[in-house]
Design a protein around this motif. Sequence first.
Motif, PDB file in Angstrom:
ATOM      1  N   GLN A 262       2.618  24.460 -38.105  1.00 24.52           N
ATOM      2  CA  GLN A 262       3.841  24.375 -37.289  1.00 24.52           C
ATOM      3  C   GLN A 262       3.546  24.445 -35.808  1.00 24.52           C
ATOM      4  O   GLN A 262       4.291  23.891 -35.000  1.00 24.52           O
ATOM      5  N   ARG A 263       2.460  25.116 -35.447  1.00 28.39           N
ATOM      6  CA  ARG A 263       2.155  25.308 -34.030  1.00 28.39           C
ATOM      7  C   ARG A 263       0.682  25.123 -33.774  1.00 28.39           C
ATOM      8  O   ARG A 263      -0.157  25.433 -34.617  1.00 28.39           O
ATOM      9  N   LEU A 264       0.381  24.629 -32.574  1.00 21.85           N
ATOM     10  CA  LEU A 264      -0.993  24.619 -32.083  1.00 21.85           C
ATOM     11  C   LEU A 264      -0.967  25.436 -30.802  1.00 21.85           C
ATOM     12  O   LEU A 264      -0.271  25.069 -29.844  1.00 21.85           O
ATOM     13  N   GLY A 265      -1.683  26.538 -30.783  1.00 21.53           N
ATOM     14  CA  GLY A 265      -1.431  27.508 -29.725  1.00 21.53           C
ATOM     15  C   GLY A 265       0.029  27.884 -29.840  1.00 21.53           C
ATOM     16  O   GLY A 265       0.509  28.246 -30.920  1.00 21.53           O
ATOM     17  N   GLU A 266       0.763  27.698 -28.741  1.00 20.73           N
ATOM     18  CA  GLU A 266       2.205  27.985 -28.791  1.00 20.73           C
ATOM     19  C   GLU A 266       3.031  26.711 -28.876  1.00 20.73           C
ATOM     20  O   GLU A 266       4.265  26.760 -28.848  1.00 20.73           O
ATOM     21  N   TRP A 267       2.344  25.543 -28.952  1.00 25.84           N
ATOM     22  CA  TRP A 267       3.085  24.270 -28.900  1.00 25.84           C
ATOM     23  C   TRP A 267       3.588  23.896 -30.285  1.00 25.84           C
ATOM     24  O   TRP A 267       2.799  23.885 -31.250  1.00 25.84           O
ATOM     25  N   ASP A 268       4.878  23.583 -30.401  1.00 25.27           N
ATOM     26  CA  ASP A 268       5.454  23.149 -31.682  1.00 25.27           C
ATOM     27  C   ASP A 268       4.901  21.768 -32.024  1.00 25.27           C
ATOM     28  O   ASP A 268       5.092  20.817 -31.263  1.00 25.27           O
ATOM     29  N   THR A 269       4.286  21.643 -33.193  1.00 23.83           N
ATOM     30  CA  THR A 269       3.652  20.355 -33.534  1.00 23.83           C
ATOM     31  C   THR A 269       4.687  19.249 -33.734  1.00 23.83           C
ATOM     32  O   THR A 269       4.361  18.082 -33.598  1.00 23.83           O
ATOM     33  N   GLU A 270       5.938  19.585 -34.036  1.00 23.10           N
ATOM     34  CA  GLU A 270       6.934  18.522 -34.183  1.00 23.10           C
ATOM     35  C   GLU A 270       7.206  17.831 -32.842  1.00 23.10           C
ATOM     36  O   GLU A 270       7.784  16.745 -32.802  1.00 23.10           O
ATOM     37  N   LEU A 271       6.758  18.418 -31.743  1.00 19.67           N
ATOM     38  CA  LEU A 271       6.984  17.808 -30.428  1.00 19.67           C
ATOM     39  C   LEU A 271       5.885  16.819 -30.041  1.00 19.67           C
ATOM     40  O   LEU A 271       6.007  16.111 -29.036  1.00 19.67           O
ATOM     41  N   ILE A 272       4.832  16.749 -30.828  1.00 15.16           N
ATOM     42  CA  ILE A 272       3.712  15.868 -30.473  1.00 15.16           C
ATOM     43  C   ILE A 272       4.141  14.404 -30.503  1.00 15.16           C
ATOM     44  O   ILE A 272       3.951  13.662 -29.529  1.00 15.16           O
ATOM     45  N   GLU A 273       4.748  13.975 -31.610  1.00 13.54           N
ATOM     46  CA  GLU A 273       5.221  12.585 -31.684  1.00 13.54           C
ATOM     47  C   GLU A 273       6.244  12.323 -30.586  1.00 13.54           C
ATOM     48  O   GLU A 273       6.250  11.240 -29.979  1.00 13.54           O
ATOM     49  N   HIS A 274       7.079  13.336 -30.319  1.00 19.68           N
ATOM     50  CA  HIS A 274       8.100  13.168 -29.284  1.00 19.68           C
ATOM     51  C   HIS A 274       7.464  12.976 -27.904  1.00 19.68           C
ATOM     52  O   HIS A 274       7.980  12.224 -27.074  1.00 19.68           O
ATOM     53  N   TRP A 275       6.342  13.631 -27.652  1.00 17.05           N
ATOM     54  CA  TRP A 275       5.644  13.435 -26.380  1.00 17.05           C
ATOM     55  C   TRP A 275       5.202  11.960 -26.245  1.00 17.05           C
ATOM     56  O   TRP A 275       5.424  11.321 -25.208  1.00 17.05           O
ATOM     57  N   PHE A 276       4.603  11.439 -27.304  1.00 17.99           N
ATOM     58  CA  PHE A 276       4.130  10.042 -27.259  1.00 17.99           C
ATOM     59  C   PHE A 276       5.307   9.072 -27.130  1.00 17.99           C
ATOM     60  O   PHE A 276       5.224   8.073 -26.400  1.00 17.99           O
ATOM     61  N   GLN A 277       6.405   9.351 -27.828  1.00 18.95           N
ATOM     62  CA  GLN A 277       7.602   8.510 -27.752  1.00 18.95           C
ATOM     63  C   GLN A 277       8.139   8.484 -26.320  1.00 18.95           C
ATOM     64  O   GLN A 277       8.428   7.416 -25.767  1.00 18.95           O
ATOM     65  N   SER A 278       8.247   9.638 -25.716  1.00 21.28           N
ATOM     66  CA  SER A 278       8.816   9.743 -24.366  1.00 21.28           C
ATOM     67  C   SER A 278       7.903   9.077 -23.343  1.00 21.28           C
ATOM     68  O   SER A 278       8.369   8.392 -22.423  1.00 21.28           O
ATOM     69  N   PHE A 279       6.603   9.254 -23.504  1.00 19.10           N
ATOM     70  CA  PHE A 279       5.644   8.624 -22.591  1.00 19.10           C
ATOM     71  C   PHE A 279       5.697   7.101 -22.706  1.00 19.10           C
ATOM     72  O   PHE A 279       5.768   6.390 -21.694  1.00 19.10           O
ATOM     73  N   ALA A 280       5.663   6.589 -23.945  1.00 16.98           N
ATOM     74  CA  ALA A 280       5.671   5.133 -24.161  1.00 16.98           C
ATOM     75  C   ALA A 280       6.941   4.516 -23.582  1.00 16.98           C
ATOM     76  O   ALA A 280       6.897   3.457 -22.934  1.00 16.98           O
ATOM     77  N   GLN A 281       8.062   5.185 -23.810  1.00 13.32           N
ATOM     78  CA  GLN A 281       9.351   4.699 -23.323  1.00 13.32           C
ATOM     79  C   GLN A 281       9.350   4.619 -21.792  1.00 13.32           C
ATOM     80  O   GLN A 281       9.697   3.598 -21.209  1.00 13.32           O
TER      81      GLN A 281
END
Length: 195
Positions: A124-143
Amino acid sequence: MRRAEIHRNTAETQIDVTVNLDGTGLYSVSTGIGFLDHMIEQLSRHSLIDIDVKTVGDLHVDQHHTTEDTAIAIGEAVARALGDKRGISRYGTAYAPMDETLTRVALDISGRPWLVFKAPFTVQRLGEWDTELIEHWFQSFAQAAGITLHVENLYGGNNHHVVESCFKGLARALRQAVEIDQRKADAIPSTKGML
Ligand SMILES: [Mn+2]
């Protein structure tokens, strides 16, 4: 120098970003999320794009706004620094191995944002980062950057390796794509004449 600065202020986040596409991979990254900082540092180091980013976000809510808005601001800065995209190589592809893990990234600086993202996470987490936000990071960057972006983890195990290979693959593919193609440095790389 192809540089751009973005200042993005909302009720949820305050962000300052500077990128230099013709850099040497120097970075200063502070988002308040340690693992995300680690990933953006990889992006800079392996793309050779200098990236300064300072995000102050509403982490007392959760990490969603900080993750999303940081990706948007970096994407917007890259898009602005690319300008009319004259002379760029446009396409980039990279295989990024990391120990047992292999990820393939292919991208087109097309002006037509799209994301295909296939990477499994089992924690669920890497360090304190929620892993469900990883795809969202790539989506937001690509957009925000206007990039057609395909990221596929081919195999792997360790979640830290999987996500890091996604960012390093993006970095290496982006490095190729933003590079000036010396054989056609004065032209926009499209038969349409614009991107
Ligand atoms: Mn690491």
